[in-house]
Write a protein that holds these residues in place. Structure first.
Motif, PDB file in Angstrom:
ATOM      1  N   UNK A  48    -158.813 -18.682 -18.288  1.00  0.00           N
ATOM      2  CA  UNK A  48    -158.715 -19.624 -17.171  1.00  0.00           C
ATOM      3  C   UNK A  48    -158.568 -18.876 -15.847  1.00  0.00           C
ATOM      4  N   UNK A  49    -157.841 -17.778 -15.854  1.00  0.00           N
ATOM      5  CA  UNK A  49    -157.681 -17.012 -14.611  1.00  0.00           C
ATOM      6  C   UNK A  49    -158.988 -16.318 -14.245  1.00  0.00           C
ATOM      7  N   UNK A  53    -160.939 -16.518 -10.826  1.00  0.00           N
ATOM      8  CA  UNK A  53    -161.284 -15.337 -10.034  1.00  0.00           C
ATOM      9  C   UNK A  53    -162.781 -15.312  -9.754  1.00  0.00           C
ATOM     10  N   UNK A  54    -163.561 -15.716 -10.756  1.00  0.00           N
ATOM     11  CA  UNK A  54    -165.011 -15.731 -10.602  1.00  0.00           C
ATOM     12  C   UNK A  54    -165.429 -16.744  -9.529  1.00  0.00           C
ATOM     13  N   UNK A  55    -164.656 -17.820  -9.417  1.00  0.00           N
ATOM     14  CA  UNK A  55    -165.019 -18.851  -8.441  1.00  0.00           C
ATOM     15  C   UNK A  55    -164.885 -18.341  -7.006  1.00  0.00           C
ATOM     16  N   UNK A  56    -164.208 -17.217  -6.817  1.00  0.00           N
ATOM     17  CA  UNK A  56    -164.123 -16.641  -5.468  1.00  0.00           C
ATOM     18  C   UNK A  56    -165.467 -16.068  -5.021  1.00  0.00           C
ATOM     19  N   UNK A  57    -166.372 -15.900  -5.946  1.00  0.00           N
ATOM     20  CA  UNK A  57    -167.692 -15.393  -5.574  1.00  0.00           C
ATOM     21  C   UNK A  57    -168.186 -14.386  -6.579  1.00  0.00           C
ATOM     22  N   UNK A 186    -159.618 -23.942  -2.059  1.00  0.00           N
ATOM     23  CA  UNK A 186    -160.142 -23.287  -3.263  1.00  0.00           C
ATOM     24  C   UNK A 186    -159.742 -24.120  -4.487  1.00  0.00           C
ATOM     25  N   UNK A 187    -160.721 -24.466  -5.347  1.00  0.00           N
ATOM     26  CA  UNK A 187    -160.403 -25.263  -6.533  1.00  0.00           C
ATOM     27  C   UNK A 187    -159.963 -24.332  -7.655  1.00  0.00           C
ATOM     28  N   UNK A 188    -158.658 -24.263  -7.887  1.00  0.00           N
ATOM     29  CA  UNK A 188    -158.144 -23.386  -8.934  1.00  0.00           C
ATOM     30  C   UNK A 188    -157.607 -24.224 -10.089  1.00  0.00           C
TER      31      UNK A 188
END
Ligand SMILES: Nc1ncnc2c1ncn2[C@@H]1O[C@H](COP(=O)(O)OP(=O)(O)O)[C@@H](O)[C@H]1O
Ligand SMILES: [Mg+2]
Lengths: 397, 233
Positions: A48-49, A53-57, A186-188
């Protein structure tokens, strides 16, 4: 005596002492549940983390001038004029320089200490961010002298309360800017969302940065590669080019999101492993418990051993019977432990809102391990039983 | 045909510094279908001898041939097989598995000879019926009288059709009526061709046999044949 017969015999023996069998198994149940649960939870948390982290780019890199601790000096700053040379690198898709420094925001009597980011057109695309209210920067915002800005939710909350901020003016260090958009947070999904403080940023086109400071040194450069590239190779390439451009004796740090993720994953794996080993210790303790009970059982059933030998049980038969009993104890304990461990990790995954992952490897490992524990801790009592003298057993009261 | 041949057997127990000679140079032979009683005072070595014959124990010296095969040379697996298939042992104290019903107790030897569970069940039930316990097969030993327990033990000793039946004071823990019933069973088995060795204190029990061996202090002091008319009681 064949194996199925031996298993049936040992099961019926364990049934005679139900409570004792159950209590003996608890050690193994707890140990296996802990190992399976922890490994599954560790995997769930990691996944999940990593996703967050990947969603940051994706394929995102950052480069900045660094302080050299050996030479005790700061590297020459990076200027926009240095970036042209980077564009010649084939792997690079986009470059986005960022000017980042602290400012004071003001609206009427409300004020807020905030971070200012002077950015170009690529920034939001590279960092995978969207505007949730108003509009994003357009090319004309960068070309013309438009004093516009995009702010984060925290800024809106503090300066506008319940008013619509779009089209309103705020003062950034006493220079007026019009708010054109509010950035979507940011959608975390992971618990990172609870650790990360609310972003407190204001974004402006980079051409206005010189209104706030004389120097035009870039804080850091975001670089997006066309595809996944090897960390060390690409890092060396970037620093080599920078050193060629800026001269030796400078230090430029290069970091990539993938690298961060893999460092994080490694840390998570290590933490999971260490906790599992500690949990595994309870398996060992459970094994000793089984051995203890089996030894008591051998003593209690000395007469039974004598009777069995008198009617034709060989040493091997007696050994088999007690060994299988120990293995059945530990395996049944192990299987229950696996079930408890899975339930536990599903429960935690639901509460922590991370994906439910059940580590198959840990299940196979846990079962094999508890089986082996049965063998290791059962062999000594079983061997002891098998070597008893039948006559002495029959006289035992 | 000599089924059991015992040659100069001694059994010595070391009790601290003293040696206890439980058996002292004992020799005899027993033929197929013989019915032999062993008598002697307590501590004369009767049980020690029976245990050696039953392959539960090994002599300190001397030779024991069972069907002309030296038992000395056998390993644990072979001895277990002999105890399982060739010998049926009946003890004074019954030695039944507690908390285990009569049927399961009688099945026990068959488990170690690899008989299927269905066949085990059938055989055990048949033998319990033969000893008059057809209606008690699901009773645990604690729910049976002494005589009934000994009959379960006999059924267990017979379940694998052994060539030799060894009974060490089988009536020692029974009243005279139950004892007589048990002896009737042994007589019956003897008539059907079994080889029986029986240890007893009581003369009238011993006289069910063809031959009585007297032991004293680990030695054979007499070996007499029982007159036929005496046996007809
Ligand atoms: N395990 C043993 N250890 C020491 N002495 C024993 C042991 N078993 C039997 N004896 C001794 O051997 C002798 C013969 O015993 P046993 O064969 O049981 O006699 P019986 O059955 O005729 O009463 C006795 O003196 C007894 O004390
Ligand atoms: Mg005795």
């Amino acid at each position: 005596m064949n194996f199925i017969e031996a298993i049936i015999q040992s099961l019926s023996n364990l049934k005679v002492n139900k409570l004792r069998s159950f209590l003996t198994m608890i050690g193994i149940v707890v140990g296996v549940a802990a190992v399976v649960g922890i490994i599954s939870m560790g995997q769930g948390a990691k996944e999940s983390i990593n996703k967050d982290l990947r969603s940051f780019g994706e394929n995102l890199w950052a480069m900045y001038a660094d302080y050299d601790y050996e030479k005790k000096k700061m590297a020459k700053p990076i200027y926009e004029s240095d970036l042209e040379i980077l564009e010649s690198i084939g792997e690079i898709e986009q470059i986005s320089p960022v000017f980042h420094f602290g400012v004071n925001l003001k609206r009427y009597n409300r004020s807020l200490a905030s971070s200012l980011l002077g950015i170009d057109e690529n920034y939001f695309m590279i960092t995978n961010r969207q505007v949730m209210m108003g509009r994003n920067f357009q090319s004309f915002d960068f070309e013309y002298n438009r004093y516009v800005c995009i702010v984060t939710e925290k800024v809106v909350d503090d300066l506008f309360k319940n008013e619509n901020p779009i089209g309103q003016e705020i003062k950034i260090n006493n220079i007026n800017f019009t708010v054109i958009g509010v950035l979507k947070p940011q959608q975390l999904e992971s618990f990172l969302s609870k650790l990360v403080t609310k972003e407190n940023n204001v974004f402006i086109p980079k051409r206005f940065v010189n209104r706030f400071q004389n120097s035009t040194e870039i804080s850091y450069v975001y670089i997006k590669t066309k595809e996944k590239v090897d960390y060390n190779e690409f890092k060396n390439k970037l620093t080599r080019i920078m050193l060629w451009k800026k001269g030796p004796g400078n230090k430029y740090e290069v970091a990539s999101m993938e690298q961060q993720i893999s460092v994080f994953s490694n840390v998570m794996n290590t933490v999971t492993m260490i906790i599992s080993i500690i949990a595994g210790l309870s398996l060992f303790v459970g094994g000793v418990g089984i051995m203890n009970i089996m030894l008591i059982s051998v003593t209690e059933r000395t007469k039974e051993i004598g009777i069995r030998k008198a009617v034709g049980a060989s040493r091997g038969d007696v050994l088999k019977q007690f060994l299988i009993e120990a293995i059945v104890l530990s395996s049944v304990g192990g299987t229950s432990g696996i079930v408890v461990g899975i339930l536990l990790s599903v429960l935690v995954a639901k509460v922590a809102k991370w994906p439910i992952t059940v580590s198959v490897t840990s299940i196979i490992l846990a079962f094999t391990f508890s089986f082996i524990i049965g063998v290791i801790f059962g062999i000594f009592p079983a061997n002891k039983a098998s070597r008893l003298n039948p006559i002495e057993c029959l006289h035992y009261e | 045909m000599e089924m059991i041949k015992i040659e100069n057997i001694t059994k010595t127990y070391k009790m601290g510094l003293i040696d206890v000679h439980a058996l002292n140079d004992v020799s005899f032979t027993i033929k197929k279908n013989e019915f032999v009683s062993i008598m002697g005072p307590s501590g004369s070595g009767k049980s020690t001898l029976m245990n050696i014959i039953g392959c539960l124990d090994t002599p300190t010296s001397g030779k024991y041939f069972l069907d002309d095969i030296s038992v000395e040379a056998m390993g644990d697996n072979d001895l277990a097989k002999i105890r399982n298939k060739k010998i049926g042992f009946v003890f004074q104290t019954f030695n039944l598995l507690p908390r285990t019903d009569a049927l399961k107790n009688v099945e026990l030897p068959l488990i170690y000879s690899g008989v299927s569970s269905k066949e085990r069940h059938r055989k055990a039930k048949e033998l319990l019926t033969n000893v008059g316990l057809g209606d008690r097969i699901n009773h645990n030993p604690s729910e049976l009288s002494g005589g009934q327990r000994q009959r379960v033990a006999i059924a267990r000793a017979l379940v694998n059709d052994p060539a030799i039946i060894l009974a060490d004071e089988p009536t020692g823990n029974l009243d005279s009526k139950a004892g007589e019933e048990i002896m009737e069973i042994f007589s019956e088995l003897h008539k059907k061709g079994a080889t029986i060795i029986l240890v007893t204190h009581e003369r009238y029990v011993a006289e069910f046999a063809d031959r009585i061996i007297h032991l004293f202090d680990g030695k054979i002091v007499s070996d007499e044949n029982v007159p036929k008319n005496n046996r007809e009681k």
